[in-house]
Design a protein around this motif. Sequence first.
Motif, mmCIF file in Angstrom:
data_model
loop_
_atom_site.group_PDB
_atom_site.id
_atom_site.type_symbol
_atom_site.label_atom_id
_atom_site.label_comp_id
_atom_site.label_asym_id
_atom_site.label_seq_id
_atom_site.Cartn_x
_atom_site.Cartn_y
_atom_site.Cartn_z
ATOM 1 N N ALA A 143 -4.079 0.183 3.034
ATOM 2 C CA ALA A 143 -3.236 -1.004 3.217
ATOM 3 C C ALA A 143 -3.523 -2.048 2.148
ATOM 4 N N SER A 144 -4.783 -2.166 1.771
ATOM 5 C CA SER A 144 -5.158 -3.127 0.733
ATOM 6 C C SER A 144 -4.509 -2.771 -0.600
ATOM 7 N N VAL A 145 -4.442 -1.479 -0.911
ATOM 8 C CA VAL A 145 -3.792 -1.030 -2.152
ATOM 9 C C VAL A 145 -2.307 -1.392 -2.130
ATOM 10 N N LYS B 260 13.139 5.405 -7.087
ATOM 11 C CA LYS B 260 13.687 6.148 -5.953
ATOM 12 C C LYS B 260 12.611 6.858 -5.148
ATOM 13 N N GLU B 261 11.737 7.617 -5.808
ATOM 14 C CA GLU B 261 10.737 8.403 -5.088
ATOM 15 C C GLU B 261 9.768 7.506 -4.327
ATOM 16 N N LEU B 262 9.396 6.387 -4.932
ATOM 17 C CA LEU B 262 8.498 5.449 -4.264
ATOM 18 C C LEU B 262 9.186 4.813 -3.059
ATOM 19 N N VAL B 263 10.445 4.435 -3.217
ATOM 20 C CA VAL B 263 11.198 3.841 -2.110
ATOM 21 C C VAL B 263 11.337 4.838 -0.960
ATOM 22 N N LEU B 264 11.636 6.100 -1.275
ATOM 23 C CA LEU B 264 11.760 7.117 -0.225
ATOM 24 C C LEU B 264 10.439 7.308 0.512
ATOM 25 N N ALA B 265 9.323 7.301 -0.223
ATOM 26 C CA ALA B 265 8.009 7.446 0.414
ATOM 27 C C ALA B 265 7.714 6.252 1.319
ATOM 28 N N ALA B 266 8.056 5.044 0.849
ATOM 29 C CA ALA B 266 7.820 3.842 1.654
ATOM 30 C C ALA B 266 8.704 3.827 2.898
ATOM 31 N N LEU B 267 9.964 4.252 2.764
ATOM 32 C CA LEU B 267 10.862 4.302 3.916
ATOM 33 C C LEU B 267 10.379 5.316 4.951
ATOM 34 N N GLU B 268 9.880 6.450 4.480
ATOM 35 C CA GLU B 268 9.343 7.445 5.415
ATOM 36 C C GLU B 268 8.137 6.885 6.163
ATOM 37 N N ALA B 269 7.306 6.125 5.453
ATOM 38 C CA ALA B 269 6.151 5.499 6.100
ATOM 39 C C ALA B 269 6.595 4.462 7.131
ATOM 40 N N VAL B 270 7.626 3.687 6.805
ATOM 41 C CA VAL B 270 8.163 2.705 7.757
ATOM 42 C C VAL B 270 8.651 3.408 9.020
ATOM 43 N N GLN B 271 9.364 4.520 8.847
ATOM 44 C CA GLN B 271 9.844 5.282 10.001
ATOM 45 C C GLN B 271 8.681 5.736 10.877
ATOM 46 N N GLU B 272 7.653 6.288 10.234
ATOM 47 C CA GLU B 272 6.522 6.843 10.981
ATOM 48 C C GLU B 272 5.744 5.748 11.700
ATOM 49 N N VAL B 273 5.462 4.658 10.995
ATOM 50 C CA VAL B 273 4.671 3.574 11.585
ATOM 51 C C VAL B 273 5.425 2.921 12.740
ATOM 52 N N SER B 274 6.722 2.648 12.547
ATOM 53 C CA SER B 274 7.490 1.951 13.586
ATOM 54 C C SER B 274 7.688 2.804 14.826
ATOM 55 N N SER B 275 7.639 4.128 14.677
ATOM 56 C CA SER B 275 7.851 5.003 15.834
ATOM 57 C C SER B 275 6.573 5.252 16.620
ATOM 58 N N ARG B 276 5.423 4.819 16.094
ATOM 59 C CA ARG B 276 4.151 5.140 16.737
ATOM 60 C C ARG B 276 3.756 4.162 17.831
ATOM 61 N N SER B 277 4.098 2.897 17.686
ATOM 62 C CA SER B 277 3.749 1.922 18.719
ATOM 63 C C SER B 277 4.652 0.708 18.593
ATOM 64 N N SER B 278 4.883 0.039 19.716
ATOM 65 C CA SER B 278 5.718 -1.162 19.695
ATOM 66 C C SER B 278 5.049 -2.269 18.892
ATOM 67 N N GLU B 279 3.710 -2.285 18.895
ATOM 68 C CA GLU B 279 2.982 -3.305 18.135
ATOM 69 C C GLU B 279 3.243 -3.153 16.638
ATOM 70 N N CYS B 280 3.212 -1.904 16.161
ATOM 71 C CA CYS B 280 3.483 -1.664 14.739
ATOM 72 C C CYS B 280 4.926 -2.029 14.394
ATOM 73 N N GLY B 281 5.868 -1.655 15.276
ATOM 74 C CA GLY B 281 7.265 -1.988 15.027
ATOM 75 C C GLY B 281 7.494 -3.483 14.973
ATOM 76 N N MET C 295 -3.011 0.138 10.888
ATOM 77 C CA MET C 295 -1.683 -0.062 10.307
ATOM 78 C C MET C 295 -1.241 -1.512 10.479
ATOM 79 N N VAL C 296 -1.462 -2.031 11.680
ATOM 80 C CA VAL C 296 -1.075 -3.412 11.949
ATOM 81 C C VAL C 296 -1.886 -4.370 11.086
ATOM 82 N N ALA C 297 -3.106 -3.961 10.734
ATOM 83 C CA ALA C 297 -3.996 -4.841 9.978
ATOM 84 C C ALA C 297 -3.536 -5.102 8.550
ATOM 85 N N GLY C 298 -2.508 -4.416 8.074
ATOM 86 C CA GLY C 298 -2.080 -4.715 6.710
ATOM 87 C C GLY C 298 -1.084 -3.761 6.096
ATOM 88 N N ALA C 299 -1.003 -2.532 6.612
ATOM 89 C CA ALA C 299 -0.094 -1.561 6.008
ATOM 90 C C ALA C 299 1.360 -1.995 6.154
#
Length: 411
Positions: free
Chosen positions: A82-84, A134-155, A115-119
């Motif tokens: 997350a720091s990176v 494009k490739e970086l944006v797609l990777a970031a969007l996939e991460a957003v999908q995964e993080v938001s689906s894991r917990s309401s706190e992350c979303g 994840m909530v701490a900074g990602a």
Amino acid sequence: MGLRSVCRLMEEAQRSGDAALAECQLKLRESGVCEVVVKALQHHASDAVGVRHGVAAITLLALDNHTNRSALAAAGACQAVASVLRRCTADEATLQSAAASVTWLAQCSENCAGMVAGACEGLVKVLEMKIGNKELVLAALEAVQEVSSRSSECGTRLVAAGACAAVLRVLYASGDDTDRKAAALTAMTHLAETAASREFLSTPGACAAVLAALKAHPTHEPIQRDGVDLISKLADGSSARSARLLAAGVCEVLVEGLGRTWLRTPLIAEGALLATTNLFSTPPKGFDKYDALCRAVLRAMGAHRQDVDVQLSGLNTVEVLALIDAARAQLRARRCNALNKLKDSVVAHRGNAEVLAYFSHARFNLEYDPPATPVELFQHCCEGLWWCLSWHMVNFINGMLRSAVRAMRYE
């Protein structure tokens, strides 16, 4: 063993196949490499090469390996990655690897706090600053999908960090790039779990962007599926959001899709029927396009007659539409002939109690004529009271007869 050596070893194992990679991951974890890699990444935070190899090592260690994800979480990998992302100063290949790390690490429940701490903030920053890659944006969007689906706190944290605006900006800037549009719509669907995010994603501009994507790519199934699911979520439980969607032209998209585009894709048709139900659960003011909408709903049901989920969704949609006077008139009209077509659903799924129950509800609403005058209302009340009293009287008489029969048997 240095970070570069760990990366090289795991890359060679990955090229050899899944079994070789899993064996390599196991040996490295047992030798304590997870903790070593995280500490090295934290220590070399200002060294571009060290950061690149550290993030890559975490990604490969977490790849398809739940046990390693837990070990990495305990070592503080989420906070390090997350720091990176938050600094966003690394090269784009490293940021893409960091986003991939978040996607894999988020699949372990122990990592949610990290994840909530900074990602969340880091992913939003990447989407805002690196929208041209494009490739970086797609990777970031996939991460957003995964993080938001894991917990309401992350979303909630993603929404607070500005994820809705960042993802919507990606959708605006995608042009004819179907990959980015599909990924953005999927991310928006995952984010639309809170009232605040749904309000943001249902602004006139956002509604227009979503509908434009659906119109521009009618044969692209991921865009159609996620776009319809997003419409359904936005319309659910809010007449104001439904009104904004209708003003943006959502009805025309649904009519075209249900009547033509989605006749070969039952999953999308089912989602579109649910979206229609949510849109019209509260009768919209000034809407007068029920003729085409009702015919499109019935046509979609006819095209997917053997699909029980489509039939249930369609019956529910007709039940809701039939509560609206103008829609009920269209459903009853000869060109729709809704009741007979709904009977076809019951015949196609004979013996299915759920289909029969849904049909009964839809039929009741279709055949019901609300009283037009106070006198008719009084007559309806009297008929209902008489029916109720008659029912109780019949039960009373039946009970008396059964008691008499039992008494005669004992005598």
